[in-house]
Design an enzyme around this catalytic site. Structure first.
Site, PDB file in Angstrom:
ATOM      1  N   THR A  98       0.872  -1.182   0.000  1.00 48.66           N
ATOM      2  CA  THR A  98       0.000   0.000   0.000  1.00 48.66           C
ATOM      3  C   THR A  98       0.904   1.225   0.000  1.00 48.66           C
ATOM      4  O   THR A  98       1.648   1.453   0.954  1.00 48.66           O
ATOM      5  CB  THR A  98      -0.923   0.029   1.231  1.00 48.66           C
ATOM      6  OG1 THR A  98      -1.656  -1.190   1.278  1.00 48.66           O
ATOM      7  CG2 THR A  98      -1.885   1.205   1.156  1.00 48.66           C
ATOM      8  N   LYS A 173      -7.297   1.982  -3.061  1.00 51.34           N
ATOM      9  CA  LYS A 173      -6.921   1.357  -1.770  1.00 51.34           C
ATOM     10  C   LYS A 173      -6.991   2.396  -0.647  1.00 51.34           C
ATOM     11  O   LYS A 173      -7.435   2.102   0.467  1.00 51.34           O
ATOM     12  CB  LYS A 173      -5.522   0.750  -1.884  1.00 51.34           C
ATOM     13  CG  LYS A 173      -4.892   0.292  -0.584  1.00 51.34           C
ATOM     14  CD  LYS A 173      -5.461  -0.995  -0.020  1.00 51.34           C
ATOM     15  CE  LYS A 173      -4.793  -1.313   1.321  1.00 51.34           C
ATOM     16  NZ  LYS A 173      -5.208  -2.565   1.906  1.00 51.34           N
ATOM     17  N   LYS A 241       0.369   5.051   8.268  1.00 47.94           N
ATOM     18  CA  LYS A 241       0.949   5.412   6.963  1.00 47.94           C
ATOM     19  C   LYS A 241      -0.141   5.586   5.912  1.00 47.94           C
ATOM     20  O   LYS A 241      -0.142   6.551   5.152  1.00 47.94           O
ATOM     21  CB  LYS A 241       1.949   4.309   6.583  1.00 47.94           C
ATOM     22  CG  LYS A 241       2.519   4.336   5.189  1.00 47.94           C
ATOM     23  CD  LYS A 241       1.960   3.269   4.261  1.00 47.94           C
ATOM     24  CE  LYS A 241       2.040   1.842   4.701  1.00 47.94           C
ATOM     25  NZ  LYS A 241       1.355   0.894   3.831  1.00 47.94           N
TER      26      LYS A 241
END
Ligand code: NAP
Length: 345
Positions: A98, A173, A241
């Protein structure tokens, strides 16, 4: 194209089981990971070891990367010995991490110049999905473009969504991650309210599951929170993150994401006090008495200490010593900070 050799770079929580499914499917698998021990079980099953990403990619028809942060992705792809330069002409480079949509676009474009194919392919489904080989793939390319490597992807996924352009998988995502983050805060709030109200939180979870208040997060992670099982799964620092990447994107788009902002504050706090390597379900510890936090290994005295030492708050996974040139993709940069980011001015 007959795909035989597949390299997997990053054999952590997600990458190791993915590589295992590729072995099961009969591919010749070469693995590389920063810490070799994490690949030992795969080596025992017949995978080959490579000392560097370049060595792993040398013979590979397809290279899958499943590392931690955008900075790791940048190192693996764009450094002097990175995959863009060192992989074979015509190889497929597929990033499952990701990461940043802009970095994905940069990698795609750089690969094209070198006669290689690269696309972003972040996943959802968690550790269990990786172990079961039933991940959902969120793909920054068209179905037609991806067709030649479908047998590799099918070895560890059950659903694939195509977002048709480079970076599209990462952008989608991040949407998933902001929803997940708010779902986590939602169930953590609900459990705290139940506990303080003196009602059984497990029965409250049943109510939520029976109606519209539940979520995938409350179904799979809330029972772990209640049981005091904070083992990752999905690292809290990785969700931080992801939310940071989404917030950065929202700034570029000049929109506000209040849910993500709240979740970021909470996950950042959890990471600061020592919970970064715990599973995301450790979020509920923030609602508990200090003694419970200490028992779980957290230390509230660490809160904001990082800020005092270094006004530049970074979630890129690097140490920032003096003179450190940062290649982060997931944060704001102080005025004297030298920036090589791909996703903001
Ligand atoms: P992880 O267990 O930390 O795995 C990442 C692996 O990458 C580690 O084994 C790490 O090695 C290795 N690595 C990092 N940089 C490297 C480099 N430059 N060269 C070689 N190896 C490198 O994390 P994970 O849970 O598998 O997650 C990986 C990615 O998938 C993250 O971006 C995460 O956000 C995403 N993701 C995770 C989940 C989940 O449920 N876990 C679900 C969906 C997506 P060392 O540990 O030896 O440093």
């Amino acid at each position: 194209m007959q795909i035989k050799n597949v390299a997997v770079i990053g054999t952590g929580i997600m990458g190791a089981p993915i590589a295992g499914h590729l072995l099961d499917a009969g591919f010749d698998v070469t693995v590389h990971n920063r810490t070799r021990e994490k690949a030992e079980a795969l080596l025992a099953r017949g995978a080959h070891w490579a000392d560097t990403p370049a060595e792993a990619a040398a013979q590979a028809d397809v290279v899958l990367t499943m590392v931690g942060y955008p900075t790791d992705v940048e190192d693996v792809y764009l450094s002097t010995e990175g995959l863009i330069r060192t992989a074979r002409k015509g190889a497929w480079l597929i990033d499952l991490t990701t990461s940043s949509p802009q970095l994905a676009r940069d990698i795609h474009d750089a690969a094209e110049v070198e006669d290689k194919h690269a696309f972003d392919c972040p996943v959802t489904g968690g550790e269990q999905g990786a172990v079961d080989g039933t991940l959902t793939l969120i793909i920054g390319a068209t179905e037609e473009q991806v067709a030649p490597v479908l047998p590799v992807l099918e070895a560890f996924s059950s659903r694939r969504f195509y977002f048709d352009r480079p970076g599209g998988g990462q952008a989608a995502k991040l949407c998933n991650q902001v929803s997940l983050a708010s779902c986590m805060v939602g169930y953590a709030d609900a459990l705290a309210l139940a506990q303080q109200s003196g009602i059984d939180p497990e029965r409250v979870l049943e109510v939520m599951a029976a109606g519209t208040g539940g979520s995938g997060a409350s179904r799979t992670l809330a029972p772990k929170s209640l049981a005091g099982d904070y083992k990752p799964g999905f690292l809290a620092e990785h969700l931080r993150k992801d939310i940071a990447l989404a917030l950065q994107r929202s700034e570029e788009l000049e929109i506000t994401l209040p849910g993500a902002e709240t979740a970021f504050t909470l996950f950042d706090m959890l990471c600061q006090i020592g919970g970064g390597r715990m599973g995301t379900q450790a979020l509920t510890l923030l609602y508990q008495e200090e003694a419970a936090c200490v028992a779980a290994g957290l230390d509230w005295s660490l809160l904001d200490q990082g800020d005092e030492e270094d006004a530049h708050e970074c979630h890129c996974g690097h140490d920032h010593g003096e003179g450190h040139e940062c290649h982060c993709h997931d944060h704001d940069h102080g005025h004297d900070h030298e920036c090589h980011c791909h996703d903001h001015e």
